[in-house]
Design a protein around this motif. Structure first.
Motif, PDB file in Angstrom:
ATOM      1  N   GLN A 101      13.021  -4.544  -3.877  1.00 50.27           N
ATOM      2  CA  GLN A 101      11.943  -3.586  -3.600  1.00 50.27           C
ATOM      3  C   GLN A 101      10.652  -4.372  -3.801  1.00 50.27           C
ATOM      4  OE1 GLN A 101       9.230  -1.884  -3.957  1.00 50.27           O
ATOM      5  NE2 GLN A 101       9.612  -0.098  -5.209  1.00 50.27           N
ATOM      6  N   CYS A 102       9.925  -4.551  -2.695  1.00 54.00           N
ATOM      7  CA  CYS A 102       8.870  -5.575  -2.685  1.00 54.00           C
ATOM      8  C   CYS A 102       7.471  -4.980  -2.756  1.00 54.00           C
ATOM      9  CB  CYS A 102       9.044  -6.448  -1.458  1.00 54.00           C
ATOM     10  SG  CYS A 102      10.741  -7.074  -1.324  1.00 54.00           S
ATOM     11  N   MET A 103       7.239  -4.161  -3.792  1.00 55.52           N
ATOM     12  CA  MET A 103       5.946  -3.472  -3.869  1.00 55.52           C
ATOM     13  C   MET A 103       4.812  -4.395  -4.278  1.00 55.52           C
ATOM     14  SD  MET A 103       6.682  -1.145  -7.210  1.00 55.52           S
ATOM     15  CE  MET A 103       7.425  -1.812  -8.680  1.00 55.52           C
ATOM     16  N   ILE A 104       5.097  -5.340  -5.185  1.00 51.42           N
ATOM     17  CA  ILE A 104       4.054  -6.274  -5.613  1.00 51.42           C
ATOM     18  C   ILE A 104       4.624  -7.691  -5.622  1.00 51.42           C
ATOM     19  CG2 ILE A 104       2.662  -4.626  -6.937  1.00 51.42           C
ATOM     20  CD1 ILE A 104       4.072  -5.421  -9.465  1.00 51.42           C
ATOM     21  N   TRP A 105       3.745  -8.663  -5.768  1.00 49.96           N
ATOM     22  CA  TRP A 105       4.178 -10.079  -5.720  1.00 49.96           C
ATOM     23  C   TRP A 105       5.322 -10.320  -6.698  1.00 49.96           C
ATOM     24  CZ3 TRP A 105       4.206 -14.142  -9.259  1.00 49.96           C
ATOM     25  CH2 TRP A 105       4.402 -15.420  -8.709  1.00 49.96           C
ATOM     26  N   GLN A 106       5.146  -9.860  -7.933  1.00 55.75           N
ATOM     27  CA  GLN A 106       6.110 -10.127  -9.000  1.00 55.75           C
ATOM     28  C   GLN A 106       7.508  -9.550  -8.718  1.00 55.75           C
ATOM     29  OE1 GLN A 106       5.042  -9.753 -13.301  1.00 55.75           O
ATOM     30  NE2 GLN A 106       5.882  -7.709 -13.074  1.00 55.75           N
ATOM     31  N   THR A 107       7.560  -8.480  -7.922  1.00 55.25           N
ATOM     32  CA  THR A 107       8.857  -7.855  -7.675  1.00 55.25           C
ATOM     33  C   THR A 107       9.665  -8.598  -6.611  1.00 55.25           C
ATOM     34  OG1 THR A 107       7.961  -6.295  -6.065  1.00 55.25           O
ATOM     35  CG2 THR A 107       8.043  -5.552  -8.355  1.00 55.25           C
ATOM     36  N   SER A 108       9.155  -9.650  -6.079  1.00 56.85           N
ATOM     37  CA  SER A 108       9.821 -10.649  -5.217  1.00 56.85           C
ATOM     38  C   SER A 108       8.753 -11.529  -4.591  1.00 56.85           C
ATOM     39  CB  SER A 108      10.682 -10.019  -4.110  1.00 56.85           C
ATOM     40  OG  SER A 108      11.977  -9.769  -4.614  1.00 56.85           O
ATOM     41  N   PRO A 109       8.369 -12.590  -5.285  1.00 54.77           N
ATOM     42  CA  PRO A 109       7.319 -13.478  -4.767  1.00 54.77           C
ATOM     43  C   PRO A 109       7.603 -13.966  -3.346  1.00 54.77           C
ATOM     44  CG  PRO A 109       7.813 -14.033  -7.047  1.00 54.77           C
ATOM     45  CD  PRO A 109       8.809 -12.982  -6.645  1.00 54.77           C
ATOM     46  N   ALA A 110       8.868 -14.237  -3.039  1.00 51.83           N
ATOM     47  CA  ALA A 110       9.176 -14.775  -1.706  1.00 51.83           C
ATOM     48  C   ALA A 110       8.861 -13.744  -0.619  1.00 51.83           C
ATOM     49  CB  ALA A 110      10.648 -15.178  -1.625  1.00 51.83           C
ATOM     50  N   ALA A 111       9.102 -12.473  -0.905  1.00 51.23           N
ATOM     51  CA  ALA A 111       8.830 -11.438   0.094  1.00 51.23           C
ATOM     52  C   ALA A 111       7.338 -11.381   0.386  1.00 51.23           C
ATOM     53  CB  ALA A 111       9.339 -10.083  -0.395  1.00 51.23           C
ATOM     54  N   ALA A 112       6.524 -11.421  -0.677  1.00 58.32           N
ATOM     55  CA  ALA A 112       5.069 -11.348  -0.501  1.00 58.32           C
ATOM     56  C   ALA A 112       4.559 -12.574   0.252  1.00 58.32           C
ATOM     57  CB  ALA A 112       4.384 -11.215  -1.858  1.00 58.32           C
ATOM     58  N   GLU A 113       5.038 -13.748  -0.153  1.00 58.92           N
ATOM     59  CA  GLU A 113       4.492 -14.964   0.451  1.00 58.92           C
ATOM     60  C   GLU A 113       5.036 -15.190   1.859  1.00 58.92           C
ATOM     61  OE1 GLU A 113       4.306 -18.240  -2.342  1.00 58.92           O
ATOM     62  OE2 GLU A 113       3.516 -16.904  -3.900  1.00 58.92           O
ATOM     63  N   LEU A 114       6.291 -14.816   2.097  1.00 62.44           N
ATOM     64  CA  LEU A 114       6.830 -14.944   3.462  1.00 62.44           C
ATOM     65  C   LEU A 114       6.093 -13.980   4.404  1.00 62.44           C
ATOM     66  CD1 LEU A 114       8.901 -16.293   5.328  1.00 62.44           C
ATOM     67  CD2 LEU A 114      10.471 -14.417   4.814  1.00 62.44           C
ATOM     68  N   GLU A 115       5.769 -12.806   3.904  1.00 61.23           N
ATOM     69  CA  GLU A 115       5.034 -11.849   4.745  1.00 61.23           C
ATOM     70  C   GLU A 115       3.685 -12.435   5.150  1.00 61.23           C
ATOM     71  OE1 GLU A 115       5.326  -7.780   3.606  1.00 61.23           O
ATOM     72  OE2 GLU A 115       3.528  -7.164   4.713  1.00 61.23           O
ATOM     73  N   GLU A 116       3.018 -13.071   4.190  1.00 62.65           N
ATOM     74  CA  GLU A 116       1.731 -13.697   4.477  1.00 62.65           C
ATOM     75  C   GLU A 116       1.891 -14.755   5.585  1.00 62.65           C
ATOM     76  OE1 GLU A 116      -1.485 -15.744   1.692  1.00 62.65           O
ATOM     77  OE2 GLU A 116      -0.262 -14.332   0.577  1.00 62.65           O
ATOM     78  N   VAL A 117       2.937 -15.561   5.446  1.00 63.61           N
ATOM     79  CA  VAL A 117       3.137 -16.664   6.387  1.00 63.61           C
ATOM     80  C   VAL A 117       3.526 -16.146   7.776  1.00 63.61           C
ATOM     81  CG1 VAL A 117       4.603 -18.661   6.914  1.00 63.61           C
ATOM     82  CG2 VAL A 117       3.671 -18.369   4.610  1.00 63.61           C
ATOM     83  N   VAL A 118       4.490 -15.216   7.855  1.00 64.97           N
ATOM     84  CA  VAL A 118       4.919 -14.782   9.196  1.00 64.97           C
ATOM     85  C   VAL A 118       3.821 -13.983   9.898  1.00 64.97           C
ATOM     86  CG1 VAL A 118       7.439 -14.891   8.962  1.00 64.97           C
ATOM     87  CG2 VAL A 118       6.250 -12.811   8.311  1.00 64.97           C
ATOM     88  N   MET A 119       3.006 -13.273   9.114  1.00 65.56           N
ATOM     89  CA  MET A 119       1.917 -12.542   9.759  1.00 65.56           C
ATOM     90  C   MET A 119       0.872 -13.512  10.301  1.00 65.56           C
ATOM     91  SD  MET A 119       2.932  -9.585   9.927  1.00 65.56           S
ATOM     92  CE  MET A 119       1.576  -8.528  10.360  1.00 65.56           C
ATOM     93  N   ASP A 120       0.707 -14.620   9.602  1.00 62.58           N
ATOM     94  CA  ASP A 120      -0.200 -15.638  10.114  1.00 62.58           C
ATOM     95  C   ASP A 120       0.373 -16.295  11.383  1.00 62.58           C
ATOM     96  OD1 ASP A 120      -2.814 -16.687   9.119  1.00 62.58           O
ATOM     97  OD2 ASP A 120      -1.778 -18.561   9.617  1.00 62.58           O
ATOM     98  N   TRP A 121       1.682 -16.504  11.385  1.00 63.69           N
ATOM     99  CA  TRP A 121       2.329 -17.037  12.602  1.00 63.69           C
ATOM    100  C   TRP A 121       2.097 -16.071  13.776  1.00 63.69           C
ATOM    101  CZ3 TRP A 121       8.065 -18.769  11.330  1.00 63.69           C
ATOM    102  CH2 TRP A 121       8.039 -19.873  10.455  1.00 63.69           C
ATOM    103  N   LEU A 122       2.360 -14.787  13.505  1.00 60.40           N
ATOM    104  CA  LEU A 122       2.233 -13.783  14.573  1.00 60.40           C
ATOM    105  C   LEU A 122       0.830 -13.751  15.149  1.00 60.40           C
ATOM    106  CD1 LEU A 122       3.869 -10.319  13.799  1.00 60.40           C
ATOM    107  CD2 LEU A 122       4.433 -11.936  15.595  1.00 60.40           C
ATOM    108  N   LYS A 123      -0.138 -13.861  14.257  1.00 57.04           N
ATOM    109  CA  LYS A 123      -1.550 -13.859  14.673  1.00 57.04           C
ATOM    110  C   LYS A 123      -1.797 -15.004  15.650  1.00 57.04           C
ATOM    111  CE  LYS A 123      -4.607 -15.481  11.744  1.00 57.04           C
ATOM    112  NZ  LYS A 123      -5.312 -15.518  10.449  1.00 57.04           N
TER     113      LYS A 123
END
Ligand SMILES: *Cc1c(COP(=O)(O)O)cnc(C)c1O
Length: 472
Positions: A101-123
């Motif tokens: 459950q990926c509500m905040i960075w701490q609850t799965s750092p990889a989910a938060a950081e991967l989201e940042e990266v793939v959204m940048d790719w999409l952009k």
């Protein structure tokens, strides 16, 4: 369920899904059941004792499956597609397995950081301005609601919560805009009476002069223009609003510009289609749905904002139990939208983009565009039919003609035509209304759709049209 049983059924289910993908073309596209048919076969109360998986799976096949409408069918031409793909399905399996459950960075750092990266790719993939930032929302409806809420806060200097302290705020969009805007306007408390539908030109695109008139009229009456929605690909006909001109008006009157590119945004993967986003330097937010035409399982909606601070200021909350030592250094996506709990949606997007590559995705989209132009040419060449809207991406709007027929008669024969086409079970198309004309929509965009399926659809359409013209 023990580990061995889990594995046994896991392999069996993967086999089943793989066969389903191969055989989906054999089923009637639209489920043939009647209202109540499924419920009737299900017990009214839950089992007290656990049941064996064999029996549950058998019921899935016997009871549930007949009630499924096959969105991945190659002859799905209804609404818009909601594509999945093998890499996306596999990622969904891993996501389910992780159960994070990926509500905040701490609850799965990889989910938060991967989201940042793939959204940048999409952009980068759709050529949005570099200074925009993305976040995954469940649906375009939610993303548009986020835009409405942020725009409301900005228009009231983040004082929107103070009761009675605000002047009415108005929202503008073309009369062809998606119904999710009206829903959002209701939820966000603007009031439906402050939603302005702006008229469209012969191509169903918003007329900028009419927008400016409406804005000026509201200002004169003490109503503050808060948000304009530009559509890049309307739902009825994939009309494309003139972004550049709308953007200039929004800048001039200092109004939030949100772009709804839910379906057609994916076409911007192609350089030759990037024109439709000209003027993107003037937008405040944009949404498009990888869960429609970018082969990523529902739900996955990409929301981009110019100024994430506006988004975060609109949504942020700081309860003690969610505070962590890293809050200043990381993105806590709970503050980037409405929900607190979040699924790990970035994973399937990552799998899809890596598995196909940008080139593979471009090729699939380009093929759908080609098929739409091909279908359009057949309709144009046939004296019994007419095209009703420009084919901007992969949707063709058309209808059957009849010499001397009134608008009512045309509606009747086209309704009948659509019913007869769909009752074959071999294809599924839906309709809309364009400036009062009953319109049949041929929406091409399912991963499995090939030229042969479009040829077959056209054959069915012509046959059914002949029957109707012959009868009347
Ligand atoms: C599909 C669509 C929507 C709604 O998308 P959801 O993700 O289902 O909320 C909104 N606007 C347009 C233009 C669409 O095509």
């Amino acid at each position: 369920m023990d580990k061995e049983a889990f594995k046994k059924y896991g392999y069996e289910f993967v086999d089943w899904v793989a066969d389903y993908m191969d055989e989906v073309h054999k089923y009637p596209v639209k489920s043939q059941v009647n209202p109540g048919d499924i419920k009737e076969k299900l017990p009214g109360s839950p089992p007290h004792e656990g049941e064996p998986m064999d029996r549950i799976f058998a019921d899935f096949k016997d009871i549930i499956f007949p009630g499924i409408t096959h969105w991945q069918h190659p002859s799905w031409f209804a609404y818009f597609p909601a594509n999945n793909s093998p890499p996306s399905i596999l990622a969904e399996l891993l996501t389910a397995g992780l159960g994070a459950q990926c509500m905040i960075w701490q609850t799965s750092p990889a989910a938060a950081e991967l989201e940042e990266v793939v959204m940048d790719w999409l952009k980068q993939m759709i050529g949005l301005p570099e200074d925009m930032t993305g976040v995954i929302q469940d649906t375009a409806s939610t993303a548009t609601l986020c835009a409405l809420l942020s725009a409301r806060e900005v228009a009231t200097n983040f004082q929107a919560n103070i009761k009675g302290a605000r002047m009415p705020l108005a929202v503008y969009a073309s009369e062809e805009t998606h119904s999710s805007l009206e829903k959002g306007v209701k939820i966000a408390g603007y009031g439906k009476e402050y939603l302005r539908y702006i008229s469209t030109d012969e191509n169903f695109a918003l007329i900028p002069e009419k927008l400016e008139e409406a804005i000026q009229k509201d200002i004169k009456q003490g109503i503050k223009p808060a948000l304009v929605v530009a559509n890049i690909g309307t739902t009825s006909s994939t009309a494309i609003d003139p972004l550049e001109a709308i953007g200039e008006i929004c800048k001039h009157y200092n109004v939030w510009l949100h772009v709804d590119a839910a379906f057609a945004g994916t076409a911007a993967l192609l350089l030759e289609k990037r024109d439709m986003l000209k003027g993107a330097d003037k937008i405040d937010s944009l949404v498009f749905n990888p869960h429609k035409w970018m082969f990523t399982n529902f739900d996955c909606s990409a929301y981009f904002v110019k100024n994430p601070e506006h988004l975060v200021r609109t949504f942020e909350i700081h309860p003690e139990y969610l505070k962590t030592g890293q809050d200043a250094k990381v993105k806590n996506y709970r503050d980037w939208g409405i929900q607190l709990g979040r699924r790990f949606r970035a994973l399937k997007l990552w799998f899809v983009i890596r598995s196909y590559g940008v080139k593979g995705l471009q090729e699939m989209v380009r093929e759908h565009l080609r098929l739409a132009q091909l279908f359009k040419s057949w309709v144009e060449e046939d004296e019994h039919f007419e095209i009703l809207a420009p084919v901007n991406v992969s949707l063709v709007c058309f209808r059957l003609k009849k010499a001397g027929a009134s608008e009512e008669e045309l509606t009747d024969i086209n309704k009948k035509l659509l019913d007869n086409i769909n009752s074959t079970g071999k294809v599924f198309l839906t309709h809309t209304s364009l400036k009062g004309k009953y319109t049949i929509r041929m929406a091409i965009g399912v991963r499995a759709t090939q030229e042969a399926h479009v040829v077959e659809a056209w054959k069915i359409i012509k046959e059914k049209a002949q029957e109707i013209l012959g009868q009347s």
